[in-house]
Scaffold this motif. Sequence first.
Motif, PDB file in Angstrom:
ATOM      1  N   ILE A   1      -1.074   0.677   1.592  1.00  0.00           N
ATOM      2  CA  ILE A   1      -0.167   1.240   0.587  1.00  0.00           C
ATOM      3  C   ILE A   1      -0.947   1.678  -0.645  1.00  0.00           C
ATOM      4  CG2 ILE A   1       1.707   0.698  -1.023  1.00  0.00           C
ATOM      5  CD1 ILE A   1       2.838  -1.179   1.160  1.00  0.00           C
ATOM      6  N   ALA A   2      -1.783   0.780  -1.170  1.00  0.00           N
ATOM      7  CA  ALA A   2      -2.530   1.082  -2.394  1.00  0.00           C
ATOM      8  C   ALA A   2      -3.498   2.241  -2.183  1.00  0.00           C
ATOM      9  CB  ALA A   2      -3.276  -0.159  -2.872  1.00  0.00           C
ATOM     10  N   SER A   3      -4.187   2.262  -1.070  1.00  0.00           N
ATOM     11  CA  SER A   3      -5.160   3.327  -0.813  1.00  0.00           C
ATOM     12  C   SER A   3      -4.475   4.664  -0.618  1.00  0.00           C
ATOM     13  CB  SER A   3      -6.004   2.989   0.419  1.00  0.00           C
ATOM     14  OG  SER A   3      -6.746   1.832   0.186  1.00  0.00           O
ATOM     15  N   HIS A   4      -3.386   4.673   0.115  1.00  0.00           N
ATOM     16  CA  HIS A   4      -2.671   5.936   0.358  1.00  0.00           C
ATOM     17  C   HIS A   4      -2.096   6.502  -0.943  1.00  0.00           C
ATOM     18  CE1 HIS A   4      -0.429   8.971   2.492  1.00  0.00           C
ATOM     19  NE2 HIS A   4       0.664   8.592   1.864  1.00  0.00           N
ATOM     20  N   LEU A   5      -1.485   5.647  -1.744  1.00  0.00           N
ATOM     21  CA  LEU A   5      -0.850   6.130  -2.969  1.00  0.00           C
ATOM     22  C   LEU A   5      -1.844   6.499  -4.072  1.00  0.00           C
ATOM     23  CD1 LEU A   5       2.341   3.890  -3.156  1.00  0.00           C
ATOM     24  CD2 LEU A   5       2.137   6.267  -2.446  1.00  0.00           C
ATOM     25  N   THR A   6      -3.088   6.077  -3.944  1.00  0.00           N
ATOM     26  CA  THR A   6      -4.123   6.523  -4.890  1.00  0.00           C
ATOM     27  C   THR A   6      -4.932   7.676  -4.293  1.00  0.00           C
ATOM     28  OG1 THR A   6      -5.633   4.814  -4.078  1.00  0.00           O
ATOM     29  CG2 THR A   6      -4.358   4.302  -6.061  1.00  0.00           C
ATOM     30  N   ASP A   7      -4.460   8.231  -3.201  1.00  0.00           N
ATOM     31  CA  ASP A   7      -5.095   9.370  -2.520  1.00  0.00           C
ATOM     32  C   ASP A   7      -6.547   9.083  -2.137  1.00  0.00           C
ATOM     33  OD1 ASP A   7      -2.790  10.998  -2.593  1.00  0.00           O
ATOM     34  OD2 ASP A   7      -3.239  11.569  -4.662  1.00  0.00           O
ATOM     35  N   TYR A   8      -6.830   7.824  -1.841  1.00  0.00           N
ATOM     36  CA  TYR A   8      -8.151   7.405  -1.371  1.00  0.00           C
ATOM     37  C   TYR A   8      -9.263   7.790  -2.350  1.00  0.00           C
ATOM     38  CZ  TYR A   8      -5.372   6.853   2.792  1.00  0.00           C
ATOM     39  OH  TYR A   8      -4.390   6.483   3.675  1.00  0.00           O
ATOM     40  N   LYS A   9      -8.938   7.772  -3.646  1.00  0.00           N
ATOM     41  CA  LYS A   9      -9.908   8.135  -4.687  1.00  0.00           C
ATOM     42  C   LYS A   9     -10.694   6.909  -5.137  1.00  0.00           C
ATOM     43  CE  LYS A   9      -7.279  12.027  -6.397  1.00  0.00           C
ATOM     44  NZ  LYS A   9      -6.412  12.526  -7.450  1.00  0.00           N
ATOM     45  N   GLN A  10     -11.949   7.180  -5.540  1.00  0.00           N
ATOM     46  CA  GLN A  10     -12.792   6.131  -6.090  1.00  0.00           C
ATOM     47  C   GLN A  10     -12.413   5.920  -7.554  1.00  0.00           C
ATOM     48  OE1 GLN A  10     -14.664   4.333  -4.296  1.00  0.00           O
ATOM     49  NE2 GLN A  10     -14.885   5.564  -2.478  1.00  0.00           N
ATOM     50  N   PRO A  11     -12.523   4.785  -8.132  1.00  0.00           N
ATOM     51  CA  PRO A  11     -13.047   3.524  -7.606  1.00  0.00           C
ATOM     52  C   PRO A  11     -11.971   2.677  -6.932  1.00  0.00           C
ATOM     53  CG  PRO A  11     -12.621   3.247  -9.924  1.00  0.00           C
ATOM     54  CD  PRO A  11     -12.256   4.674  -9.571  1.00  0.00           C
ATOM     55  N   MET A  12     -10.716   3.165  -6.939  1.00  0.00           N
ATOM     56  CA  MET A  12      -9.613   2.384  -6.367  1.00  0.00           C
ATOM     57  C   MET A  12      -9.849   2.064  -4.899  1.00  0.00           C
ATOM     58  SD  MET A  12      -7.568   2.100  -8.912  1.00  0.00           S
ATOM     59  CE  MET A  12      -6.667   2.869 -10.213  1.00  0.00           C
ATOM     60  N   LEU A  13     -10.323   3.033  -4.139  1.00  0.00           N
ATOM     61  CA  LEU A  13     -10.558   2.821  -2.712  1.00  0.00           C
ATOM     62  C   LEU A  13     -11.608   1.726  -2.497  1.00  0.00           C
ATOM     63  CD1 LEU A  13      -9.989   3.606   0.218  1.00  0.00           C
ATOM     64  CD2 LEU A  13     -11.820   5.289   0.023  1.00  0.00           C
ATOM     65  N   PHE A  14     -12.675   1.766  -3.276  1.00  0.00           N
ATOM     66  CA  PHE A  14     -13.724   0.759  -3.149  1.00  0.00           C
ATOM     67  C   PHE A  14     -13.182  -0.636  -3.449  1.00  0.00           C
ATOM     68  CE2 PHE A  14     -17.052  -1.829  -5.130  1.00  0.00           C
ATOM     69  CZ  PHE A  14     -17.932  -1.925  -4.058  1.00  0.00           C
ATOM     70  N   LEU A  15     -12.444  -0.780  -4.540  1.00  0.00           N
ATOM     71  CA  LEU A  15     -11.894  -2.082  -4.924  1.00  0.00           C
ATOM     72  C   LEU A  15     -10.912  -2.607  -3.878  1.00  0.00           C
ATOM     73  CD1 LEU A  15     -11.312  -1.410  -8.726  1.00  0.00           C
ATOM     74  CD2 LEU A  15     -13.138  -2.767  -7.674  1.00  0.00           C
ATOM     75  N   ASN A  16     -10.035  -1.731  -3.403  1.00  0.00           N
ATOM     76  CA  ASN A  16      -9.068  -2.137  -2.380  1.00  0.00           C
ATOM     77  C   ASN A  16      -9.769  -2.520  -1.074  1.00  0.00           C
ATOM     78  OD1 ASN A  16      -6.617  -1.844  -3.817  1.00  0.00           O
ATOM     79  ND2 ASN A  16      -6.746   0.369  -3.585  1.00  0.00           N
ATOM     80  N   THR A  17     -10.821  -1.790  -0.719  1.00  0.00           N
ATOM     81  CA  THR A  17     -11.553  -2.066   0.521  1.00  0.00           C
ATOM     82  C   THR A  17     -12.281  -3.399   0.443  1.00  0.00           C
ATOM     83  OG1 THR A  17     -11.816   0.301   0.919  1.00  0.00           O
ATOM     84  CG2 THR A  17     -13.283  -1.176   2.133  1.00  0.00           C
ATOM     85  N   VAL A  18     -12.929  -3.665  -0.674  1.00  0.00           N
ATOM     86  CA  VAL A  18     -13.614  -4.955  -0.828  1.00  0.00           C
ATOM     87  C   VAL A  18     -12.607  -6.098  -0.734  1.00  0.00           C
ATOM     88  CG1 VAL A  18     -14.858  -6.424  -2.476  1.00  0.00           C
ATOM     89  CG2 VAL A  18     -15.564  -4.053  -2.125  1.00  0.00           C
ATOM     90  N   ALA A  19     -11.464  -5.945  -1.406  1.00  0.00           N
ATOM     91  CA  ALA A  19     -10.444  -7.004  -1.397  1.00  0.00           C
ATOM     92  C   ALA A  19      -9.948  -7.278   0.022  1.00  0.00           C
ATOM     93  CB  ALA A  19      -9.277  -6.622  -2.306  1.00  0.00           C
TER      94      ALA A  19
END
Length: 162
Positions: free
Chosen positions: A120-138
């Motif tokens: 949900i978080a990755s899709h709604l942030t359009d897979y943009k950095q740094p959000m994608l990196f933070l979500n992926t690590v979590a």
Amino acid sequence: MGRRGASYYVEAAPPVDVNKNTEWFMYPGVWTTYILLLFFAWLLVLSVSGCSPGAAWTVVNLAHFAITYHFFHWKKGTPFAADDQGIYNRLTWWEQIDNGQQLTRNRKFLTVVPVVLYLIASHLTDYKQPMLFLNTVAVLVLVVAKLPNMHKVRIFGINADI
């Protein structure tokens, strides 16, 4: 002689979870409450911060990661030390749940939740950095910690008993 095909074995119910630290997760409605808490946390972040829905889901995902990692995978023992006589002192909450059995419904649910939050978080942030990196690590840290092969494993001795 007895009836034909009759079973001479006594059927026994599976043992109940006597661990007060984990038995609450067996109650009806806990899964629904868990999901609703995450949704209301998202609404709270969204309304208080005024950020985008994707950023709010990222904040909820990262908060969920920090809270669940600490309480499920780091903190050991139970707050009821007098009742359990210390038998759970070396186990995290995750290792105590469902009497240590792997791949139960509760464990699968708790593994799917961070994955869904990540999607949900990755899709709604359009897979943009740094959000994608933070979500992926979590999600990677939480899912790896929940794998059956990681049961009672302390990587590099971190959080190990002396």
